[in-house]
Design an enzyme around this catalytic site. Structure first.
Site, PDB file in Angstrom:
ATOM      1  N   ASP A 112      -3.171 -18.653   1.842  1.00 41.24           N
ATOM      2  CA  ASP A 112      -4.042 -19.456   0.965  1.00 41.24           C
ATOM      3  C   ASP A 112      -4.783 -20.527   1.768  1.00 41.24           C
ATOM      4  O   ASP A 112      -5.995 -20.706   1.621  1.00 41.24           O
ATOM      5  CB  ASP A 112      -3.253 -20.058  -0.213  1.00 41.24           C
ATOM      6  CG  ASP A 112      -1.936 -20.715   0.182  1.00 41.24           C
ATOM      7  OD1 ASP A 112      -1.546 -20.610   1.365  1.00 41.24           O
ATOM      8  OD2 ASP A 112      -1.293 -21.342  -0.686  1.00 41.24           O
ATOM      9  N   TYR A 126       0.806  -1.223   0.000  1.00 44.37           N
ATOM     10  CA  TYR A 126       0.000   0.000   0.000  1.00 44.37           C
ATOM     11  C   TYR A 126       0.839   1.273   0.000  1.00 44.37           C
ATOM     12  O   TYR A 126       0.313   2.360  -0.229  1.00 44.37           O
ATOM     13  CB  TYR A 126      -0.956   0.011   1.201  1.00 44.37           C
ATOM     14  CG  TYR A 126      -2.207  -0.801   0.955  1.00 44.37           C
ATOM     15  CD1 TYR A 126      -2.139  -2.188   0.914  1.00 44.37           C
ATOM     16  CD2 TYR A 126      -3.436  -0.181   0.748  1.00 44.37           C
ATOM     17  CE1 TYR A 126      -3.282  -2.942   0.682  1.00 44.37           C
ATOM     18  CE2 TYR A 126      -4.577  -0.928   0.519  1.00 44.37           C
ATOM     19  CZ  TYR A 126      -4.494  -2.305   0.482  1.00 44.37           C
ATOM     20  OH  TYR A 126      -5.628  -3.042   0.247  1.00 44.37           O
ATOM     21  N   LYS A 173       2.772 -15.315   3.712  1.00 43.53           N
ATOM     22  CA  LYS A 173       3.044 -16.149   2.546  1.00 43.53           C
ATOM     23  C   LYS A 173       4.561 -16.324   2.499  1.00 43.53           C
ATOM     24  O   LYS A 173       5.216 -16.098   1.468  1.00 43.53           O
ATOM     25  CB  LYS A 173       2.481 -15.447   1.293  1.00 43.53           C
ATOM     26  CG  LYS A 173       2.493 -16.269   0.030  1.00 43.53           C
ATOM     27  CD  LYS A 173       1.587 -17.487   0.063  1.00 43.53           C
ATOM     28  CE  LYS A 173       1.897 -18.389  -1.122  1.00 43.53           C
ATOM     29  NZ  LYS A 173       1.243 -19.706  -1.029  1.00 43.53           N
ATOM     30  N   ASP A 228      -6.649  -6.916   3.933  1.00 40.76           N
ATOM     31  CA  ASP A 228      -7.730  -6.357   3.115  1.00 40.76           C
ATOM     32  C   ASP A 228      -8.564  -7.489   2.519  1.00 40.76           C
ATOM     33  O   ASP A 228      -9.793  -7.499   2.616  1.00 40.76           O
ATOM     34  CB  ASP A 228      -7.141  -5.487   1.996  1.00 40.76           C
ATOM     35  CG  ASP A 228      -8.223  -4.950   1.083  1.00 40.76           C
ATOM     36  OD1 ASP A 228      -9.229  -4.434   1.606  1.00 40.76           O
ATOM     37  OD2 ASP A 228      -8.080  -5.063  -0.152  1.00 40.76           O
ATOM     38  N   ASP A 255     -12.734  -9.059   3.555  1.00 37.83           N
ATOM     39  CA  ASP A 255     -13.923  -9.138   2.692  1.00 37.83           C
ATOM     40  C   ASP A 255     -14.476 -10.561   2.743  1.00 37.83           C
ATOM     41  O   ASP A 255     -15.689 -10.772   2.803  1.00 37.83           O
ATOM     42  CB  ASP A 255     -13.595  -8.754   1.239  1.00 37.83           C
ATOM     43  CG  ASP A 255     -13.910  -7.283   0.939  1.00 37.83           C
ATOM     44  OD1 ASP A 255     -13.743  -6.444   1.841  1.00 37.83           O
ATOM     45  OD2 ASP A 255     -14.339  -6.968  -0.203  1.00 37.83           O
TER      46      ASP A 255
HETATM   47  C1  IPM Z   1     -10.639  -1.186   2.601  1.00 39.15           C
HETATM   48  C2  IPM Z   1     -10.556  -0.756   1.143  1.00 39.15           C
HETATM   49  C3  IPM Z   1      -9.309   0.057   0.880  1.00 39.15           C
HETATM   50  C4  IPM Z   1      -8.138  -0.850   1.176  1.00 39.15           C
HETATM   51  C5  IPM Z   1      -9.210   0.651  -0.537  1.00 39.15           C
HETATM   52  C6  IPM Z   1     -10.363   1.558  -0.838  1.00 39.15           C
HETATM   53  C7  IPM Z   1      -7.913   1.360  -0.770  1.00 39.15           C
HETATM   54  O1  IPM Z   1     -10.669  -1.854   0.301  1.00 39.15           O
HETATM   55  O2  IPM Z   1     -10.652  -0.317   3.477  1.00 39.15           O
HETATM   56  O3  IPM Z   1     -10.727  -2.385   2.864  1.00 39.15           O
HETATM   57  O4  IPM Z   1      -7.717  -1.635   0.324  1.00 39.15           O
HETATM   58  O5  IPM Z   1      -7.639  -0.766   2.291  1.00 39.15           O
HETATM   59 MN    MN Z   2     -11.095  -3.699   1.344  1.00 36.65          MN
END
Ligand code: IPM
Ligand code: MN
Ligand code: NAD
Length: 363
Positions: free
Chosen positions: A229, A139, A196, A253, A257
């Site tokens: 993984d 990042y 990893k 990140d 999700d």
């Molecule tokens: C999150 C988002 C951000 C990240 C993006 C928008 C840069 O996906 O906060 O999870 O990757 O951190």
């Molecule tokens: Mn995200």
């Protein structure tokens, strides 16, 4: 003011783009309903403002946030009209990096069995937290492009890992494990480091060494390791064994999700960007969701649970607990948006939770 009374907490609110502008007002309504003694100031940083006058963050913006506020409550940043995503980078990653909010804390909790796509998984089975490094890794955007547009083009994206950065996030994870019991009151006991290092040996080696060093200082906590993984596979097969997970920026990140999926989707996931002792920033895990923006369908619960997390962080635990209980009740009674099985709109779901919080206050 009574000198005994703690000073009112000050919150900077930045709704941002897309559904951020819909879910944040609902969360603010719920904060007010909770009776939390806070003063909130709103900022219009985001795509509209950037497209209007080119401003992303005003000069001195981060210093102002750190100086004048106890916490920042943000929505989401990202707009199809801003192809470079420059405003999101400057505002969102700007807060994380320039305010040194190194711990991205993303709790993963299932509020109701009906929300989990896995068979036979109940709320007691999903109560873990991902501690994501928030100021380094890929990042940092270090690297460059050479010979762009030619057949010899080279793109380099560096993965920056400092000893200081790796050590402090691992330490944070162990301290979090000691200090934050599970929802059922039982203690946390395991920290799992995810990397990893079988392929990324330089960075992975540093993470491995720091993990060994810091875990040695916490013999009562079980230290575990998994490759990222394998972790993904395990997370969707059986999330029961997870407790505290610590990992780098990018893996954190992605797996949060995935973990949001266990909770009922992105609309349910909360997060805090924290530097202990400094002004920290709280935001739902989801983004601006352009396809559903402006339709009153976005789930406001991720933002509302994030608001509760922020209040708890500032010491307003009673108010935070009331809000969480009201969201849990809304889920139980299906007073929710469509993504998690209800029929309400964003505003109506927010209103239901706010009313529930108010009723609990007066009862
Ligand atoms: C999150 C988002 C951000 C990240 C993006 C928008 C840069 O996906 O906060 O999870 O990757 O951190
Ligand atoms: Mn995200
Ligand atoms: P996203 O999280 O915005 O949405 C993905 C999909 O998940 C949506 O299309 C929607 O179907 C669903 N969803 C997300 N939040 C929801 C909610 N509250 N209620 C119901 N459904 C919901 O991810 P994306 O589509 O990859 O990204 C869109 C934009 O947001 C991009 O510009 C991205 O960079 C940005 N983004 C910002 C943040 C942030 O500000 N913290 C986080 C993630 C993505």
């Amino acid at each position: 003011m009574d000198p005994q009374e703690p000073p009112k907490k000050r919150i900077a609110v930045i709704p941002g783009d897309g559904i951020g502008q819909e879910v944040i007002p609902q969360a603010l309504k719920v904060i007010r309903a909770s009776g939390a003694d806070v003063a909130m100031s709103e900022f219009d940083w985001g795509a509209d403002r950037y497209l209007r006058d080119g401003m992303t963050v005003p000069p001195d913006g981060f210093a102002m946030l750190g100086r004048d506020f106890d916490a920042i409550f943000a929505g989401a940043f990202g707009d199809p009209r801003v192809k470079t995503n420059i405003h999101a980078k400057e505002i969102l990653l700007g807060m994380r990096f320039k305010m040194d909010l190194y711990a991205n804390v993303r709790p993963v909790r299932l509020l109701d069995a009906a929300l989990c796509p896995l068979k036979g998984v109940e709320p007691k089975d999903v109560d873990f937290v991902v501690i994501r490094e928030n100021t380094e890794g890929v990042y940092t955007d270090a690297g460059g492009v050479f010979k762009q547009g030619t057949p010899d083009e080279i793109a380099i994206q560096e993965d920056i890992n400092t000893r200081k950065g790796v050590e402090r996030i691992i330490r944070y994870a162990f301290e979090y494990c000691e200090q934050h019991p599970k929802l059922d009151g039982s203690s946390r006991s395991r920290v799992l480091m995810v990397d990893k290092s079988n392929a990324m040996t330089h960075a992975g080696g540093l993470w491995q060494r720091m993990f060994k060093e810091v875990s040695g200082e916490h013999p009562q906590i079980t230290a575990q390791h998994m490759y990222v993984d394998a972790l993904c596979m395990q997370m969707v097969r059986d999330p029961r064994p997870f407790d505290v997970i610590v990992t780098n920026n990018m893996f954190g990140d992605i797996i949060t999700d995935l973990a949001a999926g266990l909770q009922g989707g992105l609309g349910m996931a909360a997060s805090g960007n924290i530097h202990p002792g400094k002004t920290s920033m709280f935001e739902p895990v989801h983004g601006s969701a352009p396809p559903i923006a402006g339709k009153n369908v976005a789930n406001p619960f991720g933002a509302i649970l994030t608001a509760a997390m922020m209040l708890a962080h500032m010491g307003l635990t009673r108010e935070a607990e009331k809000i969480e209980a009201a969201v849990r009740e809304a889920v139980r009674q299906k007073k929710t948006t469509q993504d998690i099985g209800g029929t309400l709109g964003t505003r109506e779901a927010g209103e239901w939770v706010a009313e529930r919080v108010t009723k609990r206050l007066s009862s």
